[in-house]
Design a protein around this motif. Structure first.
Motif, PDB file in Angstrom:
ATOM      1  N   TRP A 262       0.836  -1.206   0.000  1.00 53.42           N
ATOM      2  CA  TRP A 262       0.000   0.000   0.000  1.00 53.42           C
ATOM      3  C   TRP A 262       0.872   1.258   0.000  1.00 53.42           C
ATOM      4  CZ3 TRP A 262      -0.631   4.011   3.554  1.00 53.42           C
ATOM      5  CH2 TRP A 262      -1.748   4.835   3.361  1.00 53.42           C
TER       6      TRP A 262
ATOM      7  N   GLN B 279       1.412   4.819  -2.530  1.00 58.11           N
ATOM      8  CA  GLN B 279       1.319   6.203  -2.029  1.00 58.11           C
ATOM      9  C   GLN B 279       2.626   6.981  -2.269  1.00 58.11           C
ATOM     10  OE1 GLN B 279      -1.899   6.498  -0.855  1.00 58.11           O
ATOM     11  NE2 GLN B 279      -1.900   4.280  -1.235  1.00 58.11           N
TER      12      GLN B 279
ATOM     13  N   GLU C 276      -7.544   1.622   3.234  1.00 60.47           N
ATOM     14  CA  GLU C 276      -8.428   2.137   2.189  1.00 60.47           C
ATOM     15  C   GLU C 276      -8.911   3.537   2.565  1.00 60.47           C
ATOM     16  OE1 GLU C 276     -11.340  -0.964   0.948  1.00 60.47           O
ATOM     17  OE2 GLU C 276     -12.634   0.807   0.666  1.00 60.47           O
TER      18      GLU C 276
ATOM     19  N   THR D  49      -6.172   6.049   1.907  1.00 61.06           N
ATOM     20  CA  THR D  49      -5.597   6.129   0.556  1.00 61.06           C
ATOM     21  C   THR D  49      -5.692   7.541  -0.006  1.00 61.06           C
ATOM     22  OG1 THR D  49      -6.027   3.815   0.095  1.00 61.06           O
ATOM     23  CG2 THR D  49      -5.821   5.264  -1.823  1.00 61.06           C
TER      24      THR D  49
END
Lengths: 253, 253
Positions: free
Chosen positions: A35, A39, A163, A166
């Motif tokens: 993740w 980013q 999530e 995000t």
């Protein structure tokens, strides 16, 4: 003007005797690393520590100082072994308070589930000054305090919290990666790999050998934040391997 | 006389960009933790660090000083990103030498596999003063230097190295564990768990909630180095849970 070459880093502290005892296979390192890459933030270091306040305090204070972001997983439930919030408050030198919005979230969540007991109210406790991270899976929210993000230990709950985060964290260029594979012992191509990496600035080549179906192979992962440099390095590596007599499998084996 | 209550501890350093990038799911933490438990040694802390010499040196010097044993995994192959041996030698302030027995092992292993190249000979390099750990899976051996054990990154190779070390390390009483499970939200039994743990000295109770088939449950792991104490704590916890109306599943759910 922002520096386009600035590397943003994060550290992760996995908190829990269940990981150190071997009982539970951690899944959060890989999940959070993947993740973070999207980013534009690089996972620079991870520590796994016991449910032990001095161990958590030490790790929090070192890692938050030398990274842009610090994530923790685990130890935010309602039971006696859930000490993450107290330990992080101690590390920051702030009080633990009951967050009014977290209390409201839990009241609503437990309304049809037996009501908000003292144990459940523990999950509304945060280090003073914190804000909440939405929990899309169950009741208790995650917690943000400055550059610290306090997440659940259960991977599916942490997935929902990621999530919710995000796109909200400042980062740099995402790290891009391309994998190619060969049926070759990595020791046969070690020189070729090192030479190719040195010839392509801004690219790293990782070599990951395996043994499968009685055969030796390796996957080579080329990483860069620059797509053009990445593509050039992958092309050069593919050419060199095929010239050496090892057919390349795009995407890896 | 040896202290029967002495706790022996180990730390583990997982070395590798592939874990921090999220590409590879680590398996060595759980594998080594489980193996250490049987040897009567507790895994006290884990760090995951990049293929970066200063990061490895820092972790090695802190963790070897405060634990009885230090294990490392990863970074001992033949390629340019395999820097573990150099970094550990730097941490110890010793030279890197080619170990004659490791060289002989590799010569023999590669005799029918294309011969011992310079890249392959890299895998015979050890910090001066080291001995070897047998590799029962492939050529390159593991390395022991004092209380440091340098193992492979590939889990199946590390498994063979652990097998070769079994029974050779001094430890204390193995940590015993019993798991029971209930279909209950852990927040409903948080007080009960805390009270039971406090009433049973030398026992820890861990609570591990899960969501499965749309239902909430939790496994409770009782740990102790003393079988009688462990059994008494499990009995008391089972009784308290069943009195509360939650049937207990021995072995966990």
């Amino acid at each position: 003007m922002p520096d386009p070459n600035r590397i943003w880093t994060a550290a992760l502290i996995v908190i829990g005797d269940e990981i150190l005892s071997g009982r539970t296979q951690d899944r959060n390192v890989a999940q959070i690393a993947t993740w973070l890459n999207v980013q534009g933030i690089r996972l620079a270091e991870v520590r796994v520590v016991a449910d032990d306040q001095p161990a958590i305090v030490e790790a929090v204070n070192i890692l938050r100082a030398r990274n842009d972001y610090l994530f923790t997983t685990g130890g935010i439930g309602p039971t006696h072994d859930d000490i993450t919030v107290d330990a992080i408050a101690a590390a920051l030198g702030v009080e633990v308070i009951v967050h009014p919005k977290a209390r409201a979230v839990l009241e609503s969540y437990y309304e049809t589930r037996g009501g908000l007991t003292d144990a459940r109210l523990r999950m509304a406790r945060v280090p003073d000054g914190a804000s909440l991270i939405e929990n899309r899976m169950s009741g208790a929210p995650g917690i943000r305090h400055g550059n610290i993000f306090i997440m659940a230990g259960v991977p599916s709950i942490t997935a929902g919290m990621l999530e919710a985060l995000t796109g909200t964290l400042e980062g740099g260029s995402p790290l891009l990666a391309t994998t190619i594979g060969c049926w070759v012992a990595e020791s046969e191509v070690a020189d070729l790999l090192g030479k190719t990496e040195r010839a392509h600035e801004g690219c790293q080549i990782g070599s990951y050998p395996f043994f499968r179906e009685g055969r030796t192979g390796a996957n080579f992962v080329v990483r860069s934040t620059d797509q053009a440099r990445l593509d050039a390095c992958v092309s050069a590596l593919t050419y060199a391997l095929e010239q050496g007599g090892w057919p390349v499998h795009p995407g890896g084996i």
